[in-house]
Design an enzyme around this catalytic site. Structure first.
Site, PDB file in Angstrom:
ATOM      1  N   SER A 127       3.484  -7.727  -7.186  1.00 42.43           N
ATOM      2  CA  SER A 127       3.115  -7.219  -5.899  1.00 42.43           C
ATOM      3  C   SER A 127       1.649  -7.082  -5.924  1.00 42.43           C
ATOM      4  O   SER A 127       0.929  -7.169  -6.618  1.00 42.43           O
ATOM      5  CB  SER A 127       3.481  -5.527  -5.952  1.00 42.43           C
ATOM      6  OG  SER A 127       2.711  -5.017  -4.963  1.00 42.43           O
ATOM      7  N   GLU A 129      -0.146  -5.017  -4.823  1.00 41.59           N
ATOM      8  CA  GLU A 129      -0.830  -3.811  -5.263  1.00 41.59           C
ATOM      9  C   GLU A 129      -1.655  -3.963  -6.629  1.00 41.59           C
ATOM     10  O   GLU A 129      -2.166  -3.241  -6.801  1.00 41.59           O
ATOM     11  CB  GLU A 129       0.093  -2.691  -5.187  1.00 41.59           C
ATOM     12  CG  GLU A 129       0.513  -2.091  -3.723  1.00 41.59           C
ATOM     13  CD  GLU A 129      -0.697  -1.294  -2.914  1.00 41.59           C
ATOM     14  OE1 GLU A 129      -0.960  -0.584  -3.727  1.00 41.59           O
ATOM     15  OE2 GLU A 129      -0.546  -1.610  -1.740  1.00 41.59           O
ATOM     16  N   TYR A 151       1.981   3.060  -9.291  1.00 44.90           N
ATOM     17  CA  TYR A 151       2.955   1.922  -8.736  1.00 44.90           C
ATOM     18  C   TYR A 151       2.395   0.595  -9.143  1.00 44.90           C
ATOM     19  O   TYR A 151       2.664  -0.243  -9.833  1.00 44.90           O
ATOM     20  CB  TYR A 151       3.201   2.018  -7.385  1.00 44.90           C
ATOM     21  CG  TYR A 151       3.950   0.806  -6.871  1.00 44.90           C
ATOM     22  CD1 TYR A 151       5.235   0.463  -6.919  1.00 44.90           C
ATOM     23  CD2 TYR A 151       3.065  -0.172  -6.141  1.00 44.90           C
ATOM     24  CE1 TYR A 151       5.857  -0.530  -6.338  1.00 44.90           C
ATOM     25  CE2 TYR A 151       3.789  -1.309  -5.753  1.00 44.90           C
ATOM     26  CZ  TYR A 151       5.053  -1.429  -5.773  1.00 44.90           C
ATOM     27  OH  TYR A 151       5.658  -2.728  -5.459  1.00 44.90           O
TER      28      TYR A 151
HETATM   29  P1  GDP Z   1       1.542  -0.333   0.585  1.00 39.49           P
HETATM   30  O1  GDP Z   1       0.309  -1.097   0.878  1.00 39.49           O
HETATM   31  O2  GDP Z   1       2.777  -0.827  -0.305  1.00 39.49           O
HETATM   32  O3  GDP Z   1       0.811   0.994   0.253  1.00 39.49           O
HETATM   33  O4  GDP Z   1       2.368  -0.241   1.975  1.00 39.49           O
HETATM   34  P2  GDP Z   1       2.480   1.169   3.092  1.00 39.49           P
HETATM   35  O5  GDP Z   1       3.179   0.624   4.368  1.00 39.49           O
HETATM   36  O6  GDP Z   1       2.800   2.313   2.507  1.00 39.49           O
HETATM   37  O7  GDP Z   1       0.752   1.377   3.331  1.00 39.49           O
HETATM   38  C1  GDP Z   1       0.026   0.367   3.795  1.00 39.49           C
HETATM   39  C2  GDP Z   1      -1.218   1.167   4.380  1.00 39.49           C
HETATM   40  O8  GDP Z   1      -1.230   2.060   5.264  1.00 39.49           O
HETATM   41  C3  GDP Z   1      -1.962   1.939   3.028  1.00 39.49           C
HETATM   42  O9  GDP Z   1      -3.355   1.859   3.053  1.00 39.49           O
HETATM   43  C4  GDP Z   1      -1.882   3.408   3.603  1.00 39.49           C
HETATM   44  O10 GDP Z   1      -2.861   4.437   3.110  1.00 39.49           O
HETATM   45  C5  GDP Z   1      -1.995   3.232   5.066  1.00 39.49           C
HETATM   46  N1  GDP Z   1      -1.615   4.147   5.974  1.00 39.49           N
HETATM   47  C6  GDP Z   1      -2.198   5.091   6.802  1.00 39.49           C
HETATM   48  N2  GDP Z   1      -1.434   5.851   7.194  1.00 39.49           N
HETATM   49  C7  GDP Z   1      -0.240   5.945   6.922  1.00 39.49           C
HETATM   50  C8  GDP Z   1       1.283   6.737   6.700  1.00 39.49           C
HETATM   51  O11 GDP Z   1       1.390   7.392   7.581  1.00 39.49           O
HETATM   52  N3  GDP Z   1       2.193   6.119   6.126  1.00 39.49           N
HETATM   53  C9  GDP Z   1       2.049   5.171   5.279  1.00 39.49           C
HETATM   54  N4  GDP Z   1       3.022   4.958   4.360  1.00 39.49           N
HETATM   55  N5  GDP Z   1       0.845   4.581   5.001  1.00 39.49           N
HETATM   56  C10 GDP Z   1      -0.188   4.848   5.678  1.00 39.49           C
END
Ligand code: GDP
Length: 328
Positions: A127, A129, A151
């Site tokens: 990933s 990440e 993670y």
């Molecule tokens: P990730 O890259 O695997 O963590 O995928 P996500 O889709 O969960 O999050 C992507 C980005 O969106 C991260 O930087 C989060 O901090 C940001 N983010 C902002 N608001 C939200 C929210 O309400 N939900 C999620 N899941 N992410 C958010």
């Protein structure tokens, strides 16, 4: 007949990969976890030709039994606890499944393959990440890893363990470093799907607030259907290797909101969107943008769906789903 075995069959990528492999004439086996798994019906409906085997990545003997039935030529390890935000609250479970689960999958494959260790080709879902606090822009296969969440740390373990099994035992084990990839099948907790679902509901008058976290983070978002094609291509190579899979474009969460609300002709989205510290993370990954030139050169892979097309596709699908749910 080529046999494939997939963990994480109930997830977005498991479904797309199953469809791809079934269309190529593979016999596809999927590992399904737990009693009365609520996703069982979804898998049955979406990919009825997949044969489901019961087991769990944390249980080595269940993996061995499943491999005995599936007799796979290719093993795709897509199973994980995959939600970054959850991983701080459940670091141990995330470590058991997302990190140690990879070791179990590799070890089961090695034991199953016996003296012909290259007879089962192995794919590990690594990933972006893992790049976390990024040390290069854009990020490539040689960028130093600096994970920022339990993670991310777990994925780093799985990535290096995959390389270690390749180097120690000569296994055909490849690691795909996939940047964020989305689709109408994306889980509703991830930011793209959370936004496209809310936008659909707001445009239908079913909701008037969307509560978000950090709007400044940037991600390199591609279409999951394109990304499973890259997984398959990795396992068709003579030699196993590691590949970054990404679009090479980055967008902020604010731009995601622009694109999603724009798809239903709402320009003043600020009046619907509120921020809550509960959705901010203890440590953030601020910027992801991948350099997939190795995959392009060696696998002949490139993305086919743009960011704008991806978000429009997701909004359209959520509009149809929300209309059906509301009986319209
Ligand atoms: P990730 O890259 O695997 O963590 O995928 P996500 O889709 O969960 O999050 C992507 C980005 O969106 C991260 O930087 C989060 O901090 C940001 N983010 C902002 N608001 C939200 C929210 O309400 N939900 C999620 N899941 N992410 C958010």
């Amino acid at each position: 007949m080529t046999n494939a075995f997939i963990t994480g069959i109930t997830g977005q990528d498991g479904l797309y990969l199953s469809e791809l492999l079934l269309a190529k004439g593979y016999e596809v086996y999927g590992l399904i976890r737990g009693q009365n798994n609520p996703k069982f019906d979804l898998v049955r409906r979406t990919v009825p030709d997949v044969r489901l085997l019961t087991g769990d990545l944390t249980d080595l003997s269940s993996l061995m039994r499943a491999l005995n039935v599936a007799q796979p030529d290719e093993f795709y390890n897509l199973g994980a606890i995959s939600f970054v935000a959850y991983s701080w609250e459940n670091a141990h479970v995330t470590t058991e499944v997302t990190a140690k689960g990879v070791l179990n999958a590799l070890e089961a494959t090695r034991l199953h393959a016996g003296s012909d260790v290259r007879s089962v080709r192995f794919y590990q879902a690594s990933s972006s990440e893992m790049f976390g606090k990024v040390q290069d822009v854009p990020q490539s296969e040689s960028t130093l890893l600096w994970p920022r969440s339990p993670y991310g740390v777990a994925k780093v373990f799985g990535h290096y363990m995959t390389i270690n099994y390749r180097e120690s035992y000569g296994m055909h084990a490849s690691s795909g470093i996939l940047f964020n990839h989305e689709s109408p099948r994306r889980g509703e907790e991830f930011v793209t799907r959370k936004v496209t679902q809310a936008v659909a509901r707001i445009s239908l008058g079913l909701q008037d607030r969307l509560v978000m976290g950090n709007l400044d983070a940037r991600r390199d978002w591609g279409f999951a259907g394109d990304y499973v094609e890259a997984m398959w291509r990795m396992l068709q190579q003579d030699e196993a290797d590691d590949y970054v899979i990404s679009t090479g474009e980055t967008h902020s969460i604010g731009e995601l909101l622009d694109a999603a609300f724009g798809a239903v002709d709402i320009d003043d989205w600020q009046r619907y969107v509120h921020q809550d510290p509960a959705f901010f993370r203890p440590a953030e990954v601020d910027l992801l943008i991948g350099d997939a030139s190795k995959a392009r050169d060696r696998l002949g892979w490139k993305p086919t769906v743009t960011f704008g097309q991806l978000i429009a596709m997701m909004v359209e699908s959520d509009l149809a789903e929300q209309k059906a749910l509301a009986g319209r």
